[in-house]
Design a protein around this motif. Structure first.
Motif: not given
Length: 393
Positions: A293-306, A316-321, A324-326, A371-375
């Motif tokens: 479910x969260x293979x391409x998801x994160x709540x970590x601020x440092x990761x989100x900033x990057x 490194x692994x791109x969700x669209x390939x 999946x979606x980020x 956690x909550x969705x961005x929307x």
């Protein structure tokens, strides 16, 4: 992208419908198996294992249905090393485009406690059953050596060479109990390769009891294996089998390094896995590679900033390939970078004091363990700031 002409092609044998299905709670009826067989074939696998026809009327019927519908992949069946099992498999699917796979008893432990036979008897029944399959007109005959990773070289060599001499076209080395390590498995595959040189196909069948099935399969490939047996989502006995999506993913990204490739369509695997989960009522794991479910998801601020600056920082692994979606989710570990991102989307500029207050109210003090969705957070911000959300096009 790698130049596939410069790399060796690895064939993929999918056993989702046999080894995957025989695990607890994974049962499928014949029509469901047919549906999944066609989805799996569309991914580009070389063989789809339909089941064990001699085990039940359901598997017999599934084999009959699948044998008539596959057009690009070969269908395979599972048998014990008995004439009756092979005869039943042929009755179910015929001989055209049919890979008859039979399991040989490959360790002293299994000989003594499961079968009650000698090494010589095990070799003899393999020779007899392979020859019988040949006499029925079967062209593709695989001998899977069960518990090969807990066997002894002399016995393995006798089984391998006798099977090939009798007419087997493929030898499968099964780490049945998932007990081995990559260096051990690679060494074993190297030995089998010497005893069964090309054009005999050499296949891996690895279990994930230590979480090493993919690593072992890759070690097998590097040691000379031509094929990997795998399942969607890694379903299978106990901890499961080599996961098809992980294998295909690694070879898609690392083909230049490993000098091998597959023809698997990685973009379509998630849809097939979703269909499988629906059929066997499998909950989606949160953290599984590629399919979690969260293979391409994160709540970590440092990761989100990057990721907001450049997704390659943490992806490194791109969700669209992989179809999946980020997902950037808001939780108590999220930072101000994602809040600034939402405010920019709303067209709002605030000073540091206001930013701190919005962060406190909408993230720091609201976010608990969930956690909550961005929307959702964006809509809450828009309401407070008097902004009108524009629907996504």
């Amino acid at each position: 992208m790698s130049d596939q002409r410069a790399t060796r092609r690895i064939s993929v044998f999918d056993t989702t419908l046999r080894d995957g299905e025989q695990a607890p709670a994974n049962a499928m009826n014949p029509e469901q198996k047919l549906d999944m067989a066609l989805r799996i074939e569309a991914l580009g696998v070389d063989s789809v294992e339909a089941g064990f026809p001699a085990s039940s009327p359901s598997d017999f019927e599934a084999t009959r249905l699948i044998s008539k519908e596959l057009t690009s992949a070969r269908f395979a069946t599972f048998s014990r090393t008995t004439r009756r099992d092979v005869e039943t498999a042929v009755e179910a699917g015929g001989t055209v485009n049919h890979e008859v796979q039979m399991v040989a008893t490959g360790s002293d432990l299994h000989l003594k406690y499961k079968r009650g036979i000698t090494r010589e008897q095990s070799v003899a029944e393999v020779v007899d059953t392979v020859a019988f399959a040949r006499s029925l007109g079967v062209e593709h005959i695989s001998v899977g050596i069960e518990d090969a990773t807990r066997s002894e070289d002399g016995f393995l060599q006798a089984l391998t060479e006798s099977a090939v001499e009798a007419g087997a076209t493929c030898v499968i080395i099964a780490d049945t109990s998932g007990c081995t390590t990559p260096d051990q498995y690679g060494t074993l595959i190297g030995k089998i390769r010497r005893w069964a040189p090309a054009p005999i196909r050499l296949s891996t069948h690895c279990h994930d009891d230590f979480g090493l099935s993919l690593a072992n399969a890759l070690a097998g490939i590097e040691a000379g294996a031509d094929e990997v047996q795998a399942t969607l989502g890694g379903i299978g006995e106990r901890a499961g089998n080599t996961a098809l999506e992980e294998l295909a993913g690694v070879l898609a990204y690392k083909s230049d390094h490993l000098k091998v490739h597959t023809d698997i369509d990685i973009s379509a695997m998630y849809a097939a896995y979703t269909a499988l989960r629906g059929i066997i009522r499998l909950e989606q794991p949160r953290n599984k590679a590629i399919f979690g479910t969260y293979a391409f998801g994160t709540t970590a601020g440092i990761h989100q900033q990057g990721i907001l600056a450049n997704p390659e920082t943490y992806e490194y692994v791109e969700p669209s390939r992989f179809g999946r979606e980020r997902s950037l989710l808001i939780g108590r570990h999220s930072g101000r970078a994602v809040l600034r991102h939402l405010l920019e989307q709303l067209g709002v500029e605030v000073d540091d004091e206001r930013l701190h207050e919005l962060y406190r109210v909408h993230i720091a003090e609201r976010a608990g363990g969930d956690c909550e969705d961005l929307d959702i957070v964006k809509a809450r911000l828009a309401l407070e700031l008097g902004r009108t959300l524009v629907p996504a096009s």
